[in-house]
Design an enzyme around this catalytic site. Structure first.
Site, PDB file in Angstrom:
ATOM      1  N   SER A 558       0.842  -1.193   0.000  1.00 36.99           N
ATOM      2  CA  SER A 558       0.000   0.000   0.000  1.00 36.99           C
ATOM      3  C   SER A 558       0.882   1.250   0.000  1.00 36.99           C
ATOM      4  O   SER A 558       1.670   1.432  -0.915  1.00 36.99           O
ATOM      5  CB  SER A 558      -0.958  -0.037   1.188  1.00 36.99           C
ATOM      6  N   ASP A 643      -9.632  -3.947  -5.696  1.00 33.70           N
ATOM      7  CA  ASP A 643      -9.091  -3.023  -4.702  1.00 33.70           C
ATOM      8  C   ASP A 643      -9.542  -1.589  -4.987  1.00 33.70           C
ATOM      9  O   ASP A 643      -9.196  -1.032  -6.030  1.00 33.70           O
ATOM     10  CB  ASP A 643      -7.563  -3.101  -4.722  1.00 33.70           C
ATOM     11  N   HIS A 678      -7.864  -4.972  -1.434  1.00 33.81           N
ATOM     12  CA  HIS A 678      -6.641  -4.416  -0.866  1.00 33.81           C
ATOM     13  C   HIS A 678      -5.924  -5.386   0.063  1.00 33.81           C
ATOM     14  O   HIS A 678      -4.695  -5.411   0.112  1.00 33.81           O
ATOM     15  CB  HIS A 678      -6.987  -3.129  -0.104  1.00 33.81           C
TER      16      HIS A 678
END
Length: 706
Positions: A558, A643, A678
């Site tokens: 991320s 995501d 995610h």
């Protein structure tokens, strides 16, 4: 404004780029061919050409085909590690107690707990009436509910104070489009209630009124609704709308049960509103009106609101104010501002408070007897550790539960008597197959950054290994949002350590590892400190003989994926291999698109590129923008098709551009999880397979094949 120029590129440049994409369909060990469709825009006078913008169209069959080809290529390259992946999966699974039960906690008349069963992907939610010896009641079993889904994640959950109605939200594909459901626990029946695009939820203490947040098209929770149990959701009342796109909404209830909050938060500003929890139709009142750069949190005890505030206190202080007169002039300081100690949170019980602090990177818990004013710290045995409160649902108690662990100590749950200071071991994570903490060594060392700041590095390794320039070392990092990279225990990590690999964590600026200032020194126009800190850590480990460039691998996900992209761009010579998971590597394009999830809220984290100063700064480190013709390390890029936080196209575009321009024979791999978002797969066994894949990739870089 953006230029109206579209699909512009000179024939010469098109030819030059085109020859970089030679079709290799007959050889499975060559990456898939990506079509070049140039798209040009102008902002701040800067003409930007994006050859892979078309990959954003998830409805385009060509995009799906291309992503599937990426997976085929990755599978082909990783085929020689198949046996290693299976071996890693089996040994990691073999350390886990698959059928297990977590300690019950009291809430009202029930003891609640979760347990797992061998072969089942998800925890089972259970409770027992009044005593832990009573008959078990399974009140939610995601293993049953998920039978028609390959992905199933239960998110927000809350039960009415009378323990009769469960409200819970579910995501069934990783897109974080949560749907709210309700279940009558006495009848063991899921009700005919379905509310889409919700995020947070909280019951009032009248046992029939639920508050929940709904999202806008950019996934921002921007409205709070009130639902009365037994009524059609179409009649739900909107009680608040947040119109400032930088702010997101949440709902909360004090442990005392007396007040409900609506919390509106931006990256550097908060506004809390309250009502009595037993009177849910009352109008919400503001506690402190929002101001730029004023962050605060609120809790309740007695006749006061206790406020953790950074007003005139960069690392926060605590004040209290009478609930019947919230005038700031009546603030009474309880804990003063201390430059080197960050106040991170607070919890209140009937006779005690527990305050969470961080000093020199170490977490501390500070107990106050609210009756006498006496204070003490909870003692912890290790020099470096992670500790946090867990499952403290009861207000009228003197028992405080916390989780404690370190790089070598498994996750352990303790009950702490706030009066007697007695600590009782409730449960320690069991590591099957035998685990002795004394077989491993943990260290904390410091690297000096370019500006002289000392950056902590946490290390753990098997006792007795020979440490030299030929020792393999894996370095991870994050460095954003003020979130610290905690030194936690991982039984999976033993598969690294037992093969002679050193595991290290770089506690870089941008995270909250050393407190509030550490965070602020790694955001906005200081963001590059995050990247140079990580590079300094890598260079320090090499200079001190822990490893070498040829044996150094790195990973992050991320915002930590942005870190991976940035340091690889800045120092591609420094690393053997990189894993970038759901990486935020197309930062400039993403921050220029307000329709994407969290973009406008994150102007306060990265800067608003519609302002030239931030545009230029983000562009200077943005990994996708700064790909150039040079040698790069081996890179594994992992993305999730669903995501919404870091869209799949960021890593995919980055890979395509890297392959087009790099001047080496190293491999750029892309692994696309077509059914997740995610966080990767939702089931624990599928997640373990993903970890085994990552570990096999890293081990193969060191030449370790078994």
């Amino acid at each position: 404004m953006k230029s109206k120029i579209k699909n512009y590129i000179t024939p010469g440049v098109l030819f030059l780029l085109g020859i970089l994409f030679i079709s290799c369909q007959k050889d499975e060990f060559n990456p898939p061919v990506v079509e070049i469709i140039p798209k040009a825009d102008t902002i701040h006078g800067d003409v930007r050409i994006d050859n892979y913008f078309w990959l954003r169209d998830r409805s385009n069959p060509k995009v799906i085909q291309y992503l599937e080809e990426e997976n085929k290529y990755t599978d082909a390259v990783m085929a020689p590690t198949k046996v290693l992946q299976e071996s890693l999966y089996n040994e990691m699974l073999g350390r886990i107690k698959e059928t297990d039960e977590f300690p019950p906690y009291k809430k009202g008349d029930y003891f609640y707990y979760t347990r797992t069963e061998k072969g089942k992907q998800y925890p089972i939610y259970c409770r027992k009436f009044k005593t832990t010896d009573a008959k078990e009641e399974v009140y939610l079993d995601p293993n049953e509910l998920s039978k028609n889904y390959s992905y199933y994640a239960v998110a927000a959950m809350d039960i009415t104070p009378d323990n009769k109605i469960l409200a819970f939200s579910v995501d069934t594909n990783g897109s974080e489009n949560y749907v709210l459901f309700m279940k009558d626990l006495l009848k063991n029946k899921i009700l005919n209630v379905k509310i889409e695009h919700i995020q947070d939820l909280q019951w009032a203490t009248d046992d029939k009124t639920l508050f929940y947040t709904k999202e806008d098209s950019a996934h921002r929770p921007y409205r709070v609704y009130r639902h009365e149990f037994g009524t059609d959701p179409i009649r739900d009342v909107m009680v608040y709308e947040e119109r400032d796109p930088r702010y997101s909404l949440g709902v909360d209830r004090t442990r005392s049960g007396q007040y409900l909050f609506i919390v509106s938060s931006a990256s550097n500003s908060d506004e809390w509103m309250y009502i009595p929890a037993k009177n849910p139709k009352t109008s919400f009142k503001i506690i402190i009106p929002r101001e730029p750069d004023h962050e605060y949190r609120v809790d309740h005890w007695g006749n006061y609101f206790y406020i953790q505030t950074n007003k005139n206190a960069k690392t926060f202080r605590m004040v209290r104010v009478p609930i019947n007169n919230l005038n700031e002039k009546l603030w009474e300081e309880i804990i003063p501002y201390r430059k080197d100690i960050t106040l991170e949170g607070m919890d209140f019980f009937v006779n005690h408070s527990v305050v969470y602090e961080r000093e020199k990177g170490l977490q501390k818990m500070f107990v106050t007897d609210m009756r006498t004013g006496t204070k003490h710290y909870i003692e912890f045995p290790d020099p470096v550790y992670t500790v946090y409160a867990t499952m403290n649902e009861t207000y009228n108690t003197n028992i405080f539960r916390y989780n404690y662990q370190s790089l070598t100590r498994p996750s352990t749950i303790f009950d702490y008597n706030l009066d007697t200071k007695e600590t009782k071991l409730i449960k320690q994570q069991e590591v099957l197959g035998g685990y002795d903490p004394s077989d491993y060594v943990s260290e904390r060392i410091y690297a000096k950054a370019a500006d002289g700041v000392e950056v902590p590095i946490s290390l753990v390794y098997k006792k007795g290994i020979k440490i030299s320039s030929s020792t393999p070392l894996h370095l991870s990092g994050y460095g954003a949002y003020g979130s610290p990279s905690q030194p936690t225990f991982s039984s999976n990590r033993l598969s690294y350590l037992n093969r002679g690999i050193i595991a290290a964590i770089a506690h870089v600026r941008g995270g909250g590892d050393l407190g509030k200032e550490w965070y602020e020194d790694g955001k906005l126009l200081k963001k590059k400190n995050t990247f140079t800190d990580f590079i300094a850590c890598a260079e320090h480990l090499i200079s001190k003989g822990y490893t070498s460039k040829e044996k150094l691998t790195i990973s992050g996900g991320s915002a930590g994926g942005l870190l991976m992209g940035a340091v690889t761009t800045m120092r591609p010579d420094l690393f053997k291999a990189v894993i970038a998971s759901v990486p935020f590597v197309d930062a400039l394009n993403t921050m220029l698109d307000p329709g994407l999830m969290y973009t406008t809220q994150e102007y306060l984290e990265w800067g608003n590129p519609n302002e030239k100063i931030y545009y230029d700064y983000i562009k200077s480190y943005d990994p996708y923008t700064n790909v150039r013709a040079t040698n790069y390390p081996n890179i594994l890029i992992k993305v999730g098709f669903n995501d919404p936080r870091v869209n799949y196209w960021e890593g995919t575009k980055w890979a395509a551009k890297l392959r087009a321009l790099k001047t080496d024979n190293n491999k750029i791999l892309v692994k696309v999880n077509m059914g997740a978002g995610h966080g990767g797969s939702s089931g624990r066994y599928e997640r373990l397979k993903e970890i085994a894949f990552d570990y096999a990739y890293i081990l193969s870089q060191y030449g370790i094949t078994k």
